[in-house]
Design a protein around this motif. Sequence first.
Motif, PDB file in Angstrom:
ATOM      1  N   ASP A  24      -1.611 -15.660   1.683  1.00  0.00           N
ATOM      2  CA  ASP A  24      -2.268 -15.116   2.611  1.00  0.00           C
ATOM      3  C   ASP A  24      -3.571 -15.938   2.958  1.00  0.00           C
ATOM      4  OD1 ASP A  24      -0.572 -12.917   2.997  1.00  0.00           O
ATOM      5  OD2 ASP A  24      -1.517 -11.861   1.428  1.00  0.00           O
ATOM      6  N   LYS A  28       5.878 -15.258  -0.467  1.00  0.00           N
ATOM      7  CA  LYS A  28       5.797 -13.933   0.529  1.00  0.00           C
ATOM      8  C   LYS A  28       4.446 -14.470   1.639  1.00  0.00           C
ATOM      9  CE  LYS A  28       3.507 -10.057  -0.048  1.00  0.00           C
ATOM     10  NZ  LYS A  28       2.877  -9.857   1.117  1.00  0.00           N
ATOM     11  N   LYS A  46       6.057  -6.081   7.767  1.00  0.00           N
ATOM     12  CA  LYS A  46       5.987  -4.576   7.667  1.00  0.00           C
ATOM     13  C   LYS A  46       6.418  -4.300   8.945  1.00  0.00           C
ATOM     14  CE  LYS A  46       3.103  -4.096   3.867  1.00  0.00           C
ATOM     15  NZ  LYS A  46       2.337  -5.497   3.537  1.00  0.00           N
ATOM     16  N   ILE A  65      10.180  -7.827   5.194  1.00  0.00           N
ATOM     17  CA  ILE A  65       9.864  -6.536   4.888  1.00  0.00           C
ATOM     18  C   ILE A  65       9.551  -5.738   5.892  1.00  0.00           C
ATOM     19  CG2 ILE A  65       7.883  -5.113   3.710  1.00  0.00           C
ATOM     20  CD1 ILE A  65       7.593  -7.645   1.958  1.00  0.00           C
ATOM     21  N   VAL A  72       9.549  -0.988   2.570  1.00  0.00           N
ATOM     22  CA  VAL A  72       8.201  -0.377   1.972  1.00  0.00           C
ATOM     23  C   VAL A  72       8.423   1.323   1.509  1.00  0.00           C
ATOM     24  CG1 VAL A  72       5.851   0.159   2.030  1.00  0.00           C
ATOM     25  CG2 VAL A  72       6.755  -1.857   3.229  1.00  0.00           C
ATOM     26  N   PRO A  92       3.512  -5.353  -5.469  1.00  0.00           N
ATOM     27  CA  PRO A  92       2.264  -5.822  -5.132  1.00  0.00           C
ATOM     28  C   PRO A  92       1.044  -4.945  -5.952  1.00  0.00           C
ATOM     29  CG  PRO A  92       2.688  -4.843  -3.153  1.00  0.00           C
ATOM     30  CD  PRO A  92       3.886  -4.447  -4.233  1.00  0.00           C
ATOM     31  N   VAL A  95      -1.159  -6.411  -8.459  1.00  0.00           N
ATOM     32  CA  VAL A  95      -1.719  -7.034  -9.690  1.00  0.00           C
ATOM     33  C   VAL A  95      -2.722  -8.102  -9.258  1.00  0.00           C
ATOM     34  CG1 VAL A  95      -0.816  -8.836 -11.692  1.00  0.00           C
ATOM     35  CG2 VAL A  95       0.624  -6.739 -11.334  1.00  0.00           C
ATOM     36  N   GLN A 152      -6.043  -6.299  -6.751  1.00  0.00           N
ATOM     37  CA  GLN A 152      -6.296  -4.725  -6.611  1.00  0.00           C
ATOM     38  C   GLN A 152      -6.183  -3.931  -7.781  1.00  0.00           C
ATOM     39  OE1 GLN A 152      -3.299  -3.346  -3.347  1.00  0.00           O
ATOM     40  NE2 GLN A 152      -2.690  -5.376  -3.299  1.00  0.00           N
ATOM     41  N   ILE A 174       4.364  -9.412  -7.200  1.00  0.00           N
ATOM     42  CA  ILE A 174       3.813 -10.202  -6.351  1.00  0.00           C
ATOM     43  C   ILE A 174       2.189 -10.387  -6.685  1.00  0.00           C
ATOM     44  CG2 ILE A 174       2.758 -10.143  -3.763  1.00  0.00           C
ATOM     45  CD1 ILE A 174       5.310  -8.233  -3.296  1.00  0.00           C
ATOM     46  N   VAL A 175       1.696 -11.771  -6.650  1.00  0.00           N
ATOM     47  CA  VAL A 175       0.355 -11.847  -6.939  1.00  0.00           C
ATOM     48  C   VAL A 175      -0.299 -12.918  -5.627  1.00  0.00           C
ATOM     49  CG1 VAL A 175      -1.376 -12.908  -8.654  1.00  0.00           C
ATOM     50  CG2 VAL A 175       0.846 -11.535  -9.220  1.00  0.00           C
ATOM     51  N   GLY A 176      -1.325 -12.403  -5.096  1.00  0.00           N
ATOM     52  CA  GLY A 176      -1.901 -13.089  -4.075  1.00  0.00           C
ATOM     53  C   GLY A 176      -3.145 -13.865  -4.513  1.00  0.00           C
ATOM     54  N   TYR A 194      -4.253 -17.417  -5.453  1.00  0.00           N
ATOM     55  CA  TYR A 194      -4.837 -18.504  -4.373  1.00  0.00           C
ATOM     56  C   TYR A 194      -6.225 -18.546  -4.136  1.00  0.00           C
ATOM     57  CZ  TYR A 194      -4.845 -14.682  -0.564  1.00  0.00           C
ATOM     58  OH  TYR A 194      -5.093 -13.770  -0.074  1.00  0.00           O
TER      59      TYR A 194
HETATM   60  P1  XMP Z   1      -3.173  -9.576  -3.539  1.00  0.00           P
HETATM   61  O1  XMP Z   1      -4.090 -10.538  -2.787  1.00  0.00           O
HETATM   62  O2  XMP Z   1      -3.671  -8.095  -3.458  1.00  0.00           O
HETATM   63  O3  XMP Z   1      -1.928  -9.564  -2.251  1.00  0.00           O
HETATM   64  O4  XMP Z   1      -2.445  -9.989  -4.717  1.00  0.00           O
HETATM   65  C1  XMP Z   1      -0.986  -8.572  -2.371  1.00  0.00           C
HETATM   66  C2  XMP Z   1       0.034  -8.907  -1.134  1.00  0.00           C
HETATM   67  O5  XMP Z   1       1.090  -7.971  -1.144  1.00  0.00           O
HETATM   68  C3  XMP Z   1       0.695  -7.212   0.337  1.00  0.00           C
HETATM   69  N1  XMP Z   1       0.794  -5.715   0.007  1.00  0.00           N
HETATM   70  C4  XMP Z   1       1.671  -4.970   0.171  1.00  0.00           C
HETATM   71  N2  XMP Z   1       2.859  -5.211   0.768  1.00  0.00           N
HETATM   72  N3  XMP Z   1       3.303  -2.899   0.352  1.00  0.00           N
HETATM   73  C5  XMP Z   1       3.614  -4.000   1.041  1.00  0.00           C
HETATM   74  O6  XMP Z   1       4.828  -4.236   1.641  1.00  0.00           O
HETATM   75  C6  XMP Z   1       2.361  -2.724  -0.414  1.00  0.00           C
HETATM   76  O7  XMP Z   1       1.905  -1.683  -0.792  1.00  0.00           O
HETATM   77  C7  XMP Z   1       1.330  -3.616  -0.581  1.00  0.00           C
HETATM   78  N4  XMP Z   1       0.238  -3.938  -0.910  1.00  0.00           N
HETATM   79  C8  XMP Z   1      -0.137  -5.276  -0.971  1.00  0.00           C
HETATM   80  C9  XMP Z   1      -0.641  -7.762   0.657  1.00  0.00           C
HETATM   81  O8  XMP Z   1      -0.353  -7.649   2.086  1.00  0.00           O
HETATM   82  C10 XMP Z   1      -0.859  -9.136   0.131  1.00  0.00           C
HETATM   83  O9  XMP Z   1       0.102  -9.987   0.959  1.00  0.00           O
END
Ligand code: XMP
Length: 214
Positions: free
Chosen positions: A9, A31, A61, A84, A111, A166, A168, A171, A189-191, A195
């Motif tokens: 992101d 993602k 989404k 998604i 979702v 997501p 980890v 959050q 999933i880790v953002g 990054y």
């Molecule tokens: P971070 O930076 O928090 O990024 O590791 C998490 C990524 O996942 C997305 N995100 C979600 N996507 N349901 C989803 O479909 C969720 O509950 C959810 N929570 C976080 C968020 O936009 C980011 O890309």
Amino acid sequence: MAKLMLALDVLDENKALKIIEEVNDYIDAVKIGYPLVLACGLDVIKKIKDICDKEVIADFKVADIPSTNEKIAKITLKYADGIIVHGFVGEDSVKAVKDVAKNLNKKVIMVTEMSHPGALKFIQPIAEELAEMAKKLEVDAIVVPSTRPQRLKRLKNIANLPIITPGVGAQGGKIEDILNELGEDDYVIVGRAIYQAEDPKNAAKKFKEQIKNI
Ligand code: XMP
């Protein structure tokens, strides 16, 4: 062993591609979502795939009426390997995306419960029904929160489908709290924790090693 999906992101194409080059050895999928695509256009997906040749999932989404969902899916899945969608808009809206994806041999991920605190009020109360719907519609996977390991387990059991999860890192979710629930078809999933790290390569390596230690 579960897989690692990087949530990319960032808002700058050069930065995005540089991160992909750095972490390529440790991630299994990417993602992307509105932040990167609105900043750089859908073409960025091709550029990512040119560098890493990994699955790219579009986290849009999608949550509209069936005919609009269909159009969004047709454009997105020309580029991405999966998309998604939200389930709360109803079976017909999800099915419209599924039909497009099936024709193109691409994935639909739905979702169920989201990972942020605000999800408790409106989404959590219907999440189990959404997981049942995902099972009935035979989507490819569901999104479940790693910030709530018990909910992750419950929703995974109901849907009996692969999960992408997501939460980890930034959050507050911890891999060790969800590892027992993860199988080889599941993705963590880790953002930001990758990054935004001083050394994204090393951060990705550490997450990958943690996932390996099941
Ligand atoms: P971070 O930076 O928090 O990024 O590791 C998490 C990524 O996942 C997305 N995100 C979600 N996507 N349901 C989803 O479909 C969720 O509950 C959810 N929570 C976080 C968020 O936009 C980011 O890309």
